[in-house]
Design a protein around this motif. Structure first.
Motif, short mmCIF file in Angstrom:
data_model
loop_
_atom_site.label_atom_id
_atom_site.label_comp_id
_atom_site.label_asym_id
_atom_site.label_seq_id
_atom_site.Cartn_x
_atom_site.Cartn_y
_atom_site.Cartn_z
N PRO A 2 0.83 -1.22 0.00
CA PRO A 2 0.00 0.00 0.00
C PRO A 2 0.85 1.25 0.00
O PRO A 2 1.97 1.27 0.50
N ARG A 3 0.30 2.33 -0.56
CA ARG A 3 0.96 3.62 -0.61
C ARG A 3 0.01 4.69 -0.07
O ARG A 3 -1.20 4.54 -0.15
N LEU A 4 0.61 5.74 0.44
CA LEU A 4 -0.18 6.87 0.88
C LEU A 4 -0.34 7.86 -0.26
O LEU A 4 0.55 8.03 -1.08
N THR A 5 -1.48 8.54 -0.26
CA THR A 5 -1.69 9.57 -1.26
C THR A 5 -0.86 10.80 -0.91
O THR A 5 -0.36 10.95 0.21
N GLU A 6 -0.67 11.69 -1.84
CA GLU A 6 0.17 12.87 -1.62
C GLU A 6 -0.40 13.76 -0.52
O GLU A 6 0.35 14.31 0.30
N THR A 7 -1.73 13.87 -0.45
CA THR A 7 -2.33 14.73 0.57
C THR A 7 -2.13 14.14 1.96
O THR A 7 -2.09 14.87 2.95
N ASP A 8 -2.01 12.82 2.07
CA ASP A 8 -1.81 12.18 3.37
C ASP A 8 -0.36 12.24 3.82
O ASP A 8 -0.06 12.12 5.01
N SER A 9 0.58 12.40 2.88
CA SER A 9 1.98 12.17 3.21
C SER A 9 2.90 13.35 2.93
O SER A 9 4.09 13.25 3.17
N LYS A 10 2.40 14.44 2.42
CA LYS A 10 3.27 15.53 1.98
C LYS A 10 4.11 16.05 3.14
O LYS A 10 3.61 16.41 4.19
N HIS A 11 5.41 16.11 2.91
CA HIS A 11 6.34 16.63 3.92
C HIS A 11 7.23 17.65 3.22
O HIS A 11 7.90 17.33 2.24
N PRO A 12 7.29 18.89 3.70
CA PRO A 12 7.90 19.97 2.92
C PRO A 12 9.42 19.98 2.92
O PRO A 12 10.01 20.71 2.14
N ASP A 13 10.09 19.24 3.77
CA ASP A 13 11.54 19.35 3.91
C ASP A 13 12.24 18.20 3.18
O ASP A 13 12.22 17.06 3.66
N PRO A 14 12.89 18.45 2.04
CA PRO A 14 13.55 17.37 1.30
C PRO A 14 14.79 16.84 1.98
O PRO A 14 15.31 15.80 1.57
N SER A 15 15.29 17.52 3.02
CA SER A 15 16.48 17.02 3.72
C SER A 15 16.14 15.93 4.74
O SER A 15 17.03 15.36 5.35
N LYS A 16 14.84 15.66 4.91
CA LYS A 16 14.41 14.69 5.91
C LYS A 16 13.94 13.39 5.26
O LYS A 16 13.30 13.40 4.20
N TYR A 17 14.29 12.31 5.91
CA TYR A 17 13.72 10.99 5.60
C TYR A 17 12.59 10.79 6.61
O TYR A 17 12.81 10.83 7.81
N THR A 18 11.39 10.57 6.10
CA THR A 18 10.22 10.58 6.97
C THR A 18 9.54 9.22 6.97
O THR A 18 9.38 8.58 5.92
N VAL A 19 9.13 8.81 8.16
CA VAL A 19 8.31 7.62 8.33
C VAL A 19 6.97 8.06 8.91
O VAL A 19 6.93 8.89 9.82
N ILE A 20 5.91 7.53 8.35
CA ILE A 20 4.57 7.84 8.85
C ILE A 20 3.96 6.57 9.44
O ILE A 20 3.94 5.51 8.79
#
Length: 219
Positions: free
Chosen positions: A69-87
């Motif tokens: 499964p994948r999250l949609t862009e509205t559910d997962s958008k994170h503005p900082d490209p320097s971060k690796y993010t886990v939801i």
């Protein structure tokens, strides 16, 4: 008679089996989270599930699906490209935790580890989740690809309630002298209750005089 004896034995064995089974039941999950990783920036793919168990522990389970499964862009958008993010998204709905770390910590690290620390209240309610992944030494590398963590640890920590502090009574300042008033020394029993004792003593004394006068009077 033999049939009754056999039935009683079977009943006792069944009760014993149920009792031992209840004691050895595997812990069950009271909360489940889908774990979505930012594999490529802003594309969150589920790599596993995080289970909070009723025995006070947490457990991570990879899902291993070919088309996860994948999250949609509205559910997962994170503005900082320097971060690796886990939801972490609750599979029961309503709760979501966004857990970023510096993306450079995972550069060229094919054995990267990640750790989830779940903090709960004394009643078991989750109020915070910490996340750590990779190694800060990897940020010294000038280039390289980011690799998703391959080893996962899950810990659960219950918030400890400390002892109640023993507070001294508040100081009372004398407005005239500006000095702290010293507490009065404790009073003795007589000093506290003399106004109860004196009337009783007087009544006993007066009552004793009347009896003496009656005894002395001629019959």
């Amino acid at each position: 008679m033999r049939a009754v004896y056999s039935a009683v034995v079977m009943l006792l064995l069944s009760i014993f089996t149920l009792a031992t089974t209840d004691d050895t039941l595997a812990p069950s999950a009271i909360e489940k989270f889908g774990v979505f990783h930012d594999i490529s920036y802003n594309e969150f793919v589920q790599r596993g599930e995080l289970h909070v168990l009723n025995d006070g522990t947490a457990q991570y389970q990879p899902i291993g699906l070919q088309d996860p499964p994948r999250l949609t862009e509205t559910d997962s958008k994170h503005p900082d490209p320097s971060k690796y993010t886990v939801i972490l998204r609750s599979l029961n709905g309503g709760t979501q935790f966004v857990l970023p770390v510096m993306r450079c910590r995972l550069v060229n690290d094919l054995k990267a580890e990640e750790t989830f620390v779940i903090h709960t209240t004394e009643n078991g309610d989750i109020f915070h989740i910490d996340y750590d992944a990779g190694n800060s030494a990897n940020c010294q590398k000038t280039h390289g690809a980011v690799s998703a963590p391959v080893h996962t640890k899950a810990l659960l920590r219950k918030r400890a309630v400390g002892p109640a502090p023993k507070l001294n009574p508040a100081a009372v300042i004398d407005m005239d002298t500006g000095k702290e008033q010293q507490p009065e020394p404790p009073k003795s029993f007589l000093a506290k209750y003399w106004y109860y004792i004196v009337p009783v003593v007087i009544m006993l004394m007066l009552g004793g005089d009347d009896k003496q006068q009656e005894a002395a009077a001629p019959s």
